[in-house]
Write an enzyme that holds these catalytic residues in place. Sequence first.
Site, short mmCIF file in Angstrom:
data_model
loop_
_atom_site.label_atom_id
_atom_site.label_comp_id
_atom_site.label_asym_id
_atom_site.label_seq_id
_atom_site.Cartn_x
_atom_site.Cartn_y
_atom_site.Cartn_z
N ASN A 165 0.86 -1.18 0.00
CA ASN A 165 0.00 0.00 0.00
C ASN A 165 0.90 1.24 0.00
O ASN A 165 1.48 1.58 1.02
CB ASN A 165 -0.89 -0.03 1.26
CG ASN A 165 -1.71 1.23 1.43
OD1 ASN A 165 -1.86 2.01 0.48
ND2 ASN A 165 -2.26 1.44 2.61
N TRP A 166 1.00 1.86 -1.15
CA TRP A 166 1.92 3.01 -1.29
C TRP A 166 1.32 4.29 -0.71
O TRP A 166 2.00 5.31 -0.63
CB TRP A 166 2.29 3.23 -2.76
CG TRP A 166 3.07 2.10 -3.37
CD1 TRP A 166 3.46 0.94 -2.76
CD2 TRP A 166 3.56 2.02 -4.72
NE1 TRP A 166 4.16 0.15 -3.64
CE2 TRP A 166 4.24 0.78 -4.86
CE3 TRP A 166 3.48 2.86 -5.83
CZ2 TRP A 166 4.83 0.38 -6.06
CZ3 TRP A 166 4.07 2.46 -7.03
CH2 TRP A 166 4.75 1.24 -7.14
N LYS A 167 0.07 4.26 -0.35
CA LYS A 167 -0.63 5.43 0.20
C LYS A 167 -0.45 6.65 -0.71
O LYS A 167 -0.35 6.49 -1.93
CB LYS A 167 -0.15 5.71 1.62
CG LYS A 167 -0.14 4.46 2.50
CD LYS A 167 0.02 4.78 3.95
CE LYS A 167 0.18 3.49 4.73
NZ LYS A 167 0.08 3.65 6.14
N HIS B 127 -9.50 1.12 4.94
CA HIS B 127 -8.23 1.33 5.64
C HIS B 127 -8.47 2.30 6.81
O HIS B 127 -9.27 3.23 6.69
CB HIS B 127 -7.19 1.90 4.67
CG HIS B 127 -5.81 1.89 5.24
ND1 HIS B 127 -5.38 2.82 6.15
CD2 HIS B 127 -4.77 1.04 5.05
CE1 HIS B 127 -4.13 2.55 6.50
NE2 HIS B 127 -3.73 1.47 5.84
N GLU C 66 -6.87 4.70 7.85
CA GLU C 66 -6.63 6.12 7.54
C GLU C 66 -7.87 6.73 6.86
O GLU C 66 -8.18 7.90 7.07
CB GLU C 66 -5.37 6.25 6.67
CG GLU C 66 -4.12 6.02 7.52
CD GLU C 66 -2.91 5.52 6.77
OE1 GLU C 66 -2.91 5.54 5.52
OE2 GLU C 66 -1.95 5.09 7.44
N GLU D 129 -5.35 -4.89 10.92
CA GLU D 129 -4.35 -3.85 11.08
C GLU D 129 -4.64 -3.06 12.36
O GLU D 129 -5.46 -2.13 12.34
CB GLU D 129 -4.39 -2.89 9.89
CG GLU D 129 -4.10 -3.54 8.56
CD GLU D 129 -3.49 -2.55 7.59
OE1 GLU D 129 -2.39 -2.80 7.12
OE2 GLU D 129 -4.12 -1.50 7.34
N GLY E 79 2.36 2.39 10.69
CA GLY E 79 3.31 3.48 10.47
C GLY E 79 4.01 3.94 11.74
O GLY E 79 4.63 5.01 11.76
N SER F 2 3.42 -2.09 10.48
CA SER F 2 4.87 -2.08 10.70
C SER F 2 5.54 -3.42 10.41
O SER F 2 6.45 -3.83 11.13
CB SER F 2 5.19 -1.59 12.12
OG SER F 2 4.73 -0.27 12.29
N GLY G 262 2.75 -1.19 4.34
CA GLY G 262 2.75 0.24 4.02
C GLY G 262 4.16 0.74 3.77
O GLY G 262 4.72 0.58 2.68
N GLY G 263 4.77 1.34 4.79
CA GLY G 263 6.08 1.97 4.64
C GLY G 263 7.12 1.11 3.95
O GLY G 263 7.85 1.59 3.07
C1 PEP Z 1 -0.82 0.14 6.09
O1 PEP Z 1 -0.87 1.31 5.77
O2 PEP Z 1 -1.71 -0.61 5.75
C2 PEP Z 1 0.32 -0.30 6.88
C3 PEP Z 1 0.30 -1.50 7.39
O3 PEP Z 1 1.35 0.59 7.05
P1 PEP Z 1 2.78 0.30 7.72
O4 PEP Z 1 3.29 -1.01 7.16
O5 PEP Z 1 3.64 1.44 7.35
O6 PEP Z 1 2.56 0.18 9.19
#
Ligand code: PEP
Length: 260
Positions: free
Chosen positions: A10-12, A100, A102, A174, A180, A219, A240-241
């Site tokens: 997920n590049w957001k 999600h 966010e 999640e 993040g 994470s 994500g990251g």
């Molecule tokens: C996400 O945005 O779905 C996510 C899991 O982010 P991160 O891996 O950065 O925690």
Amino acid sequence: MRRRMLIVGNWKMNGLIETAQELADGIVAGLGARSGRSLPCEVVLCPPATALLTVHQRLDGSVVKLGGQDLSEHESGAHTGEICGIMLRNVGCRHVIVGHSERRADCGEDDAKVARKMAAAFRDGLQPIVCVGETLNERERGATLEVIGAQLAALVPYVPRELTRRQTLVVAYEPVWAIGTGRNAELEQIREVHGFMRRQLEEAFGADAARMRLLYGGSVKPANAGSIFGLEDVDGGLIGGASLKSAEFLAIIDAVPEKF
Ligand code: PEP
């Protein structure tokens, strides 16, 4: 039942066309270099909407699939700024992230709206990847399973009775406090929630639950991916990251165990 592991990046809201191309190319090249053995998982990239078409073109001929980060619950029409499932399909998407945390926080998406969006994804021929998870406050007051239970229960009436291999339910657990933050859930916490979700899906869908995949997100990094993916009820990850650097994302894919 055999469930193929699934790794979703997920590049957001990160990346212009050039960086999206570079990242997609790096991932495709890295996976190509590993082609001596078949991939232990399905891989999906979810770039920002503005880069979907470009990334689709870069993924052409590779095993990597494309996904959107969100979709409208509507089919078309007067919904300024929204993108519907058919539009995502039109630029090559086969998957879409729904609900999600966010979006739940930034755009006020509640369980009912998330369920309608999931229904729209099924309707429009996309594979929804529905996110659930508790906030830190909810965990600290012991409400985690109650929250996850309610988020899943809201989805149940909207899941089509006729599921296929290409269109089934994928749920990503999640924990909001782990996204993040560099703070991932402990293995025992993941095991507890995934076991709980599996049992709830079995109660709702019977034998069909066996083909529904449960991902973990929050994470995930190369250093912790192997132990998380090794848990019995974890069928992959939403990243994500660490999906924004091809080397890290590839290292996470390398950590996927051959479970079956
Ligand atoms: C996400 O945005 O779905 C996510 C899991 O982010 P991160 O891996 O950065 O925690």
